[in-house]
Scaffold this motif. Structure first.
Motif, short mmCIF file in Angstrom:
data_model
loop_
_atom_site.label_atom_id
_atom_site.label_comp_id
_atom_site.label_asym_id
_atom_site.label_seq_id
_atom_site.Cartn_x
_atom_site.Cartn_y
_atom_site.Cartn_z
N ALA A 19 -10.88 -1.15 -6.01
CA ALA A 19 -9.53 -0.72 -6.40
C ALA A 19 -9.62 0.14 -7.65
CB ALA A 19 -8.65 -1.94 -6.67
N HIS A 20 -9.17 1.36 -7.55
CA HIS A 20 -9.18 2.27 -8.68
C HIS A 20 -7.79 2.26 -9.34
CE1 HIS A 20 -13.07 3.98 -7.58
NE2 HIS A 20 -12.65 3.94 -6.32
N PRO A 21 -7.72 2.21 -10.67
CA PRO A 21 -6.42 2.20 -11.33
C PRO A 21 -5.65 3.49 -11.08
CG PRO A 21 -8.20 2.53 -12.93
CD PRO A 21 -8.84 2.17 -11.63
N THR A 22 -4.37 3.36 -10.84
CA THR A 22 -3.53 4.52 -10.59
C THR A 22 -3.25 5.24 -11.89
OG1 THR A 22 -2.48 3.31 -8.77
CG2 THR A 22 -1.36 5.27 -9.57
N SER A 23 -3.43 6.56 -11.90
CA SER A 23 -3.21 7.33 -13.12
C SER A 23 -1.72 7.42 -13.40
CB SER A 23 -3.81 8.73 -12.97
OG SER A 23 -3.10 9.48 -11.99
N PHE A 24 -1.41 7.68 -14.67
CA PHE A 24 0.00 7.77 -15.08
C PHE A 24 0.69 8.95 -14.40
CE2 PHE A 24 3.32 9.19 -18.09
CZ PHE A 24 4.12 8.06 -18.05
N LEU A 25 -0.01 10.05 -14.20
CA LEU A 25 0.59 11.20 -13.52
C LEU A 25 0.98 10.87 -12.09
CD1 LEU A 25 -1.62 14.18 -14.79
CD2 LEU A 25 0.70 13.55 -15.51
N ARG A 26 0.17 10.05 -11.43
CA ARG A 26 0.53 9.64 -10.07
C ARG A 26 1.76 8.74 -10.07
NH1 ARG A 26 -5.03 8.34 -6.66
NH2 ARG A 26 -5.89 10.47 -6.71
N GLU A 31 7.59 8.11 -9.07
CA GLU A 31 8.95 7.89 -9.55
C GLU A 31 9.83 9.12 -9.34
OE1 GLU A 31 10.33 5.11 -10.57
OE2 GLU A 31 8.45 4.05 -10.24
N THR A 32 9.23 10.30 -9.44
CA THR A 32 10.00 11.53 -9.18
C THR A 32 10.44 11.59 -7.73
OG1 THR A 32 8.74 12.68 -10.90
CG2 THR A 32 9.94 14.03 -9.31
N LEU A 33 9.52 11.24 -6.82
CA LEU A 33 9.87 11.24 -5.39
C LEU A 33 10.98 10.24 -5.10
CD1 LEU A 33 6.33 11.55 -3.74
CD2 LEU A 33 8.09 13.31 -3.90
N ARG A 125 0.14 -2.34 -13.56
CA ARG A 125 0.48 -2.10 -14.97
C ARG A 125 1.95 -1.73 -15.06
NH1 ARG A 125 -4.05 2.20 -16.56
NH2 ARG A 125 -3.17 3.10 -14.67
N ARG A 126 2.77 -2.71 -15.35
CA ARG A 126 4.21 -2.52 -15.29
C ARG A 126 4.73 -1.55 -16.34
NH1 ARG A 126 6.69 -8.57 -13.96
NH2 ARG A 126 5.31 -9.01 -12.18
N LEU A 127 4.09 -1.52 -17.49
CA LEU A 127 4.54 -0.60 -18.53
C LEU A 127 4.31 0.86 -18.13
CD1 LEU A 127 3.46 -2.39 -21.84
CD2 LEU A 127 5.66 -2.43 -20.66
N SER A 128 3.34 1.10 -17.27
CA SER A 128 3.16 2.46 -16.75
C SER A 128 4.34 2.87 -15.89
CB SER A 128 1.86 2.55 -15.93
OG SER A 128 0.73 2.33 -16.74
N VAL A 129 4.85 1.93 -15.10
CA VAL A 129 6.04 2.21 -14.29
C VAL A 129 7.24 2.49 -15.19
CG1 VAL A 129 7.60 1.29 -12.54
CG2 VAL A 129 5.15 0.82 -12.40
N GLY A 283 10.71 -3.46 -21.91
CA GLY A 283 9.27 -3.48 -21.64
C GLY A 283 8.67 -4.86 -21.82
N ALA A 284 9.10 -5.58 -22.86
CA ALA A 284 8.57 -6.93 -23.09
C ALA A 284 8.98 -7.87 -21.96
CB ALA A 284 9.07 -7.45 -24.43
N LEU A 285 10.24 -7.77 -21.55
CA LEU A 285 10.72 -8.65 -20.46
C LEU A 285 10.09 -8.29 -19.13
CD1 LEU A 285 12.69 -11.02 -20.20
CD2 LEU A 285 14.44 -9.39 -19.50
N LEU A 286 9.92 -7.00 -18.90
CA LEU A 286 9.32 -6.55 -17.65
C LEU A 286 7.88 -7.03 -17.52
CD1 LEU A 286 9.76 -4.76 -15.10
CD2 LEU A 286 8.86 -2.85 -16.44
N ARG A 287 7.20 -7.09 -18.65
CA ARG A 287 5.79 -7.46 -18.63
C ARG A 287 5.58 -8.95 -18.41
NH1 ARG A 287 1.46 -5.95 -23.44
NH2 ARG A 287 -0.41 -6.63 -22.36
N HIS A 288 6.50 -9.77 -18.88
CA HIS A 288 6.28 -11.22 -18.86
C HIS A 288 7.15 -11.97 -17.83
CE1 HIS A 288 4.86 -10.10 -22.98
NE2 HIS A 288 3.90 -10.95 -22.65
#
Length: 291
Positions: A19-26, A31-33, A125-129, A283-288
């Motif tokens: 499993a390769h981590p998804t880049s932020f640009l992806r 999210e744009t789509l 990585r929820r903060l990336s979303v 962000g804090a709530l989303l992460r936990h």
């Protein structure tokens, strides 16, 4: 034996098992789509432009009529009126609720539909979303604001010319209004995004946002209390008035019995606080919190 044992491991490393981590640009692209394929954001952005242009034209006609009445009636000479440049942004008061509601919908829709499980499975990585949603929403609102302001200015210009209001599309006042309005509406949209993530309910988020933008300013300024009136100057709409240069100076505030506006730097700090603190909480709530 060692070579035979290692070879399958190397094949698995090259294959799809790793499993390769998804880049932020992806993530931003994803999210744009989602943003562009859901009907409600497109409808709300179109409504934002319509409201901005419609109210700008209406206020331009009203300002021109009042200027003619003031020229004919000396008693109306001291009545304060909007400048032609200010009429371009007359629709911001209603546009802020639309873009704020857009932010709430973007923040809460995935939780109400259950799509959040798929999103966070693909991007653990929820903060990336969250960061991707912030980028997409802020850019979209900035573009819509710029388009709405340019169409409003083009619509106001012939009206201002017919009433001899002396409107220049690219003067300092118009440019200040453009970039401060863009920043303010983007900030309101991000506040709405944070409320949507915190509450996971579109209706509740929109109600709280409307109370913050419309109810609280009215209540705090109507009550005869210096403390409450001072608190009203630190609300988002008052911060926008400070940074855009449309707030009350000390002389005007004293004549009207109201609190003067903040200094521009205080307005930026206030607006930044109203934007940053809800985003950090989301962000804090989303992460936990569980999905």
């Amino acid at each position: 034996m060692t070579v035979t044992a290692d070879k399958p491991l190397r094949n698995r490393d090259r294959g799809r098992g790793v499993a390769h981590p998804t880049s932020f640009l992806r993530v931003v692209r994803s999210e744009t789509l989602k943003f562009l394929t859901i009907p409600s954001p497109l409808v709300l952005m179109l409504c934002t432009i319509v409201v901005m242009v419609g109210l700008a034209v209406l206020m331009a006609f009203l300002t021109g009529s009042m200027s003619e009445m003031a020229a004919d009636d000396p008693e109306m000479a001291g009545v304060p009126t909007m400048t032609a440049a200010m009429t371009v942004f007359a629709g911001v008061g209603f546009a802020q609720l639309i873009v704020g509601s857009l932010g709430v919908i973007i923040g809460s829709s995935e939780f109400t539909t259950g799509m959040a499980r798929t999103t966070f499975t693909a991007v653990p990585r929820r903060l990336s979303v969250l960061g991707a949603k912030i980028v997409v929403l802020a850019v979209a609102v900035a573009v819509v604001t710029a388009v709405g302001a340019l169409i409003s200015a083009a619509s106001v210009w012939p009206i201002a010319e017919s009433y001899e209001l002396g409107f220049e599309m690219w003067d300092a006042e118009s440019l200040q209004g453009l970039w401060t309005t863009t920043a303010y509406l983007a900030a309101v949209a991000l506040i709405g995004l944070a409320l949507g993530i915190l509450l996971r309910n579109a209706a509740g988020g929109i109600v709280i946002l409307a109370a913050l933008l419309f109810v609280l300013p009215t209540v705090l300024t109507m009550v005869p209390s210096d403390l409450l009136n001072t608190m009203a100057t630190y609300l988002p709409d008052a911060a926008y008035a400070a940074v855009s240069g449309t707030g009350l100076d000390p002389a005007e505030a004293e004549a009207m019995g109201m609190q003067p506006s903040l200094e521009p730097w205080q307005g930026w700090l206030t607006l930044g606080g109203w934007t940053l603190l809800p985003i950090l909480a989301a962000g804090a709530l989303l992460r936990h919190r569980d999905i």
